[in-house]
Design an enzyme around this catalytic site. Structure first.
Site, PDB file in Angstrom:
ATOM      1  N   HIS A 112       1.392  -1.390  -0.104  1.00 44.99           N
ATOM      2  CA  HIS A 112      -0.047  -0.383  -0.257  1.00 44.99           C
ATOM      3  C   HIS A 112       0.730   1.476   0.228  1.00 44.99           C
ATOM      4  O   HIS A 112       0.568   2.694  -0.327  1.00 44.99           O
ATOM      5  CB  HIS A 112      -0.991  -0.521   1.511  1.00 44.99           C
ATOM      6  CG  HIS A 112       0.100   0.273   2.995  1.00 44.99           C
ATOM      7  ND1 HIS A 112       0.922  -1.147   2.895  1.00 44.99           N
ATOM      8  CD2 HIS A 112      -0.381   1.071   3.562  1.00 44.99           C
ATOM      9  CE1 HIS A 112       1.412  -0.162   4.318  1.00 44.99           C
ATOM     10  NE2 HIS A 112       0.242   1.249   4.614  1.00 44.99           N
ATOM     11  N   ASP A 137      -3.682  -2.765  -1.481  1.00 50.08           N
ATOM     12  CA  ASP A 137      -5.018  -1.863  -0.864  1.00 50.08           C
ATOM     13  C   ASP A 137      -5.513  -0.499  -1.493  1.00 50.08           C
ATOM     14  O   ASP A 137      -5.125   0.312  -2.418  1.00 50.08           O
ATOM     15  CB  ASP A 137      -3.800  -1.591   0.387  1.00 50.08           C
ATOM     16  CG  ASP A 137      -4.494  -1.833   1.355  1.00 50.08           C
ATOM     17  OD1 ASP A 137      -5.850  -0.759   1.695  1.00 50.08           O
ATOM     18  OD2 ASP A 137      -4.695  -1.648   2.731  1.00 50.08           O
ATOM     19  N   TYR A 169      -5.269  -2.855   9.997  1.00 48.69           N
ATOM     20  CA  TYR A 169      -4.441  -3.336  10.946  1.00 48.69           C
ATOM     21  C   TYR A 169      -5.188  -3.977  11.787  1.00 48.69           C
ATOM     22  O   TYR A 169      -5.995  -4.098  12.472  1.00 48.69           O
ATOM     23  CB  TYR A 169      -3.357  -2.406  11.669  1.00 48.69           C
ATOM     24  CG  TYR A 169      -2.074  -3.529  12.492  1.00 48.69           C
ATOM     25  CD1 TYR A 169      -0.992  -3.589  11.613  1.00 48.69           C
ATOM     26  CD2 TYR A 169      -2.108  -2.740  14.054  1.00 48.69           C
ATOM     27  CE1 TYR A 169      -0.547  -4.386  12.024  1.00 48.69           C
ATOM     28  CE2 TYR A 169      -2.031  -3.844  14.431  1.00 48.69           C
ATOM     29  CZ  TYR A 169      -0.429  -4.145  14.419  1.00 48.69           C
ATOM     30  OH  TYR A 169       0.327  -4.789  15.508  1.00 48.69           O
ATOM     31  N   LYS A 235      -3.559 -14.302  24.808  1.00 48.35           N
ATOM     32  CA  LYS A 235      -4.277 -14.232  23.767  1.00 48.35           C
ATOM     33  C   LYS A 235      -5.467 -14.411  23.132  1.00 48.35           C
ATOM     34  O   LYS A 235      -5.844 -14.488  22.382  1.00 48.35           O
ATOM     35  CB  LYS A 235      -3.551 -15.112  22.856  1.00 48.35           C
ATOM     36  CG  LYS A 235      -1.912 -14.695  22.080  1.00 48.35           C
ATOM     37  CD  LYS A 235      -1.520 -13.083  22.368  1.00 48.35           C
ATOM     38  CE  LYS A 235       0.235 -12.814  22.110  1.00 48.35           C
ATOM     39  NZ  LYS A 235       0.539 -11.237  21.936  1.00 48.35           N
ATOM     40  N   ARG A 238      -8.264 -12.584  21.776  1.00 46.14           N
ATOM     41  CA  ARG A 238      -7.948 -12.237  20.472  1.00 46.14           C
ATOM     42  C   ARG A 238      -9.490 -12.811  19.835  1.00 46.14           C
ATOM     43  O   ARG A 238      -9.957 -12.696  18.212  1.00 46.14           O
ATOM     44  CB  ARG A 238      -7.201 -12.630  19.918  1.00 46.14           C
ATOM     45  CG  ARG A 238      -5.660 -11.387  20.158  1.00 46.14           C
ATOM     46  CD  ARG A 238      -3.968 -12.086  19.326  1.00 46.14           C
ATOM     47  NE  ARG A 238      -3.082 -11.466  19.709  1.00 46.14           N
ATOM     48  CZ  ARG A 238      -2.441 -10.877  18.512  1.00 46.14           C
ATOM     49  NH1 ARG A 238      -3.077 -11.331  16.517  1.00 46.14           N
ATOM     50  NH2 ARG A 238      -1.558 -10.062  18.511  1.00 46.14           N
ATOM     51  N   GLU A 304      -3.313 -14.518  12.117  1.00 43.12           N
ATOM     52  CA  GLU A 304      -2.460 -15.541  13.084  1.00 43.12           C
ATOM     53  C   GLU A 304      -2.244 -16.265  13.790  1.00 43.12           C
ATOM     54  O   GLU A 304      -1.728 -17.063  14.515  1.00 43.12           O
ATOM     55  CB  GLU A 304      -1.769 -13.999  13.784  1.00 43.12           C
ATOM     56  CG  GLU A 304      -0.933 -12.820  13.289  1.00 43.12           C
ATOM     57  CD  GLU A 304      -0.410 -11.935  14.737  1.00 43.12           C
ATOM     58  OE1 GLU A 304      -1.057 -11.592  15.220  1.00 43.12           O
ATOM     59  OE2 GLU A 304       0.163 -11.200  13.857  1.00 43.12           O
ATOM     60  N   LYS A 374      11.631  -4.928   9.098  1.00 36.17           N
ATOM     61  CA  LYS A 374      10.879  -4.008   7.941  1.00 36.17           C
ATOM     62  C   LYS A 374      12.342  -3.235   7.257  1.00 36.17           C
ATOM     63  O   LYS A 374      12.773  -3.080   8.080  1.00 36.17           O
ATOM     64  CB  LYS A 374       9.806  -3.425   8.127  1.00 36.17           C
ATOM     65  CG  LYS A 374       8.609  -4.423   8.239  1.00 36.17           C
ATOM     66  CD  LYS A 374       7.091  -3.304   9.479  1.00 36.17           C
ATOM     67  CE  LYS A 374       6.133  -3.853   9.011  1.00 36.17           C
ATOM     68  NZ  LYS A 374       5.281  -3.148   9.447  1.00 36.17           N
TER      69      LYS A 374
END
Length: 433
Positions: A112, A137, A169, A235, A238, A304, A374
């Site tokens: 994007h 995107d 995100y 977690k 989530r 994930e 990144k």
């Protein structure tokens, strides 16, 4: 009559001048398809001295320069001179070994922003026997998308996903973007063996040959690579609560979700994977996969847990039901692992992930992962310059075919000759011995 002849000559002269001026204007407006007009597509940039992976020239006045390929600013044009792109942006247009030819790979790349970083990623991983689906995107600007369309239009095996998502995100749209590309990839004439997903700010550490050998190693030959474990207690939020996209973020709602479909055990892992073609077909067609996908629509970061959960099913092709965090997919510097897994970020952190600086590159290379994440070309271009050159040198050293001169990314430029040529002099005191 003489006066009439003079008037006629003046008219013809003015007409000729007008035609000439219009022709010049037209050629400038449409000249993008000529090599001269596209010279801005290709530039050179000197390597920083810290980039030790390049080695040193015997000539103390020599400097390494890298080939840079720029696409910004061309979104208003309708065509791109593909021959010029191929030759000057240094894409490798030949399969480099029989091993790679017999084991084509598929890639899903979601992008994007960071157009130059994406172009350099594609240049690094491109091989004519592979196939590449690019998901742009919906949030990307029209100019950005147009530039990507121009670039992909120069390749027979690179295409933009037929369906685009507005990616949030942590949202379901990120998972859906990958699935959209997978559907397109299964329709490709390339009979790829495994698919790997990337984002536009990744960059390879392994060569394509090394990826093929890693995919065919004893551990992974018939298996999917989805690093992860049973969902830890910390977690559970989530998937226990419902979420919805509000603007650029996911918001947790006050009411809980129902249990997973068909009594599935939910796993938690990375969003990155390597999947067999048969597994992708299973994920797109089986009822249990469709049920899990529907249930995951209002969870947080379903990418994930979706792939890793399916990969622990006995009936899934290539499943790894006893697998954990195995699989060297990404080299990432997480902020909370500073001091244990790494010695800190030499660039800067964004969302707890390091954007690599040049002093991070030795650590990145030492990890020997498939990819690193990144990079930002605008913020830390030197880091990508060094890794890109190191990677290309390795690729060419492993090639089983004659190396073409245009495949080299770097060249040595004698700074004295360059100074003398540009200054029109031959007596630069720094160059005399």
């Amino acid at each position: 009559m003489p006066q009439l002849e003079d008037t006629k000559c003046s008219f013809l002269f003015c007409l000729g001048i007008s035609i000439f001026i219009c022709s010049v204007i037209y050629l400038k407006a449409t000249g993008f398809d000529t090599p001269r007009a596209q010279s801005h597509l290709f530039t050179r940039r000197s390597f920083p001295q810290q980039c030790q992976v390049l080695g040193h020239s015997r000539n103390e006045t020599a400097k390494w320069q890298s080939a840079q390929c720029h696409l910004d600013g061309y979104s208003s044009t309708s065509t791109l001179n593909c021959s010029y792109l191929w030759s000057n942006c240094r894409f490798i247009n030949q399969t480099l070994s029989k091993e790679e030819e017999e084991y084509p790979l598929a890639f899903v790349i979601t992008i994007h922003k960071e157009l130059e970083t994406f172009a350099r990623l594609l240049r690094a991983i491109y091989a004519p026997q592979n196939v590449y689906c690019i998901h742009v995107d919906q949030k990307a600007t029209l100019g950005y998308r147009k530039s990507v369309e121009l670039l992909t239009g120069c390749f027979h095996n690179v295409f933009i996903a037929t369906q685009s998502e507005k990616v949030t995100y942590g949202g379901f749209s990120r998972l859906q973007a990958d699935i959209n590309c997978m559907r397109d990839l299964l329709k490709s004439s390339v009979h790829w063996r495994k698919v790997i997903n990337l984002c536009g700010q990744d960059f390879p550490i392994q060569s394509n040959l090394e990826l093929v050998r890693y995919m065919q190693s004893k551990e992974w030959r018939d298996r999917n690579m989805t690093p992860g474990v049973k969902q830890p207690q910390d977690k559970h939020y989530r998937t226990e609560f419902r979420y919805e996209a509000r603007g650029s973020y996911m918001t947790k709602l006050s009411y809980k979700k129902g249990p997973p479909p068909q009594n599935l055990q939910i796993y938690f892992g990375t969003a990155y994977y390597s999947l067999t073609r048969e597994f992708v077909e299973f994920a797109l067609e089986s009822s249990i996969a469709r049920d899990l996908l529907e249930w995951s629509e209002d969870t947080f970061s379903p990418d994930e847990h979706y792939w890793v959960t399916l990969n622990h099913l006995t009936d899934a092709p290539g499943s790894h039901i006893y697998g954990g965090w195995e699989g060297n997919i990404r080299a990432i510097k997480w902020r909370d692992q500073e001091g244990t897994e790494h010695n800190g970020c030499k660039g800067h952190y964004i969302r707890e992930i390091c954007i690599y600086g040049i002093d991070d590159i030795p650590w990145v290379i030492s990890k020997q992962s498939m990819f690193a994440n990144k990079f930002e070309s605008e913020t830390f271009p030197e880091a990508l310059d060094c890794l890109e050159q190191w990677h290309r040198v390795k690729v060419l050293r492993q090639a089983a075919v004659p190396i073409q001169p245009g495949w080299h990314l770097a060249e040595v430029v004698d700074t004295c000759q360059h100074w003398n040529r540009t200054a029109g002099q031959t007596n630069n005191p720094l160059c005399t011995r």
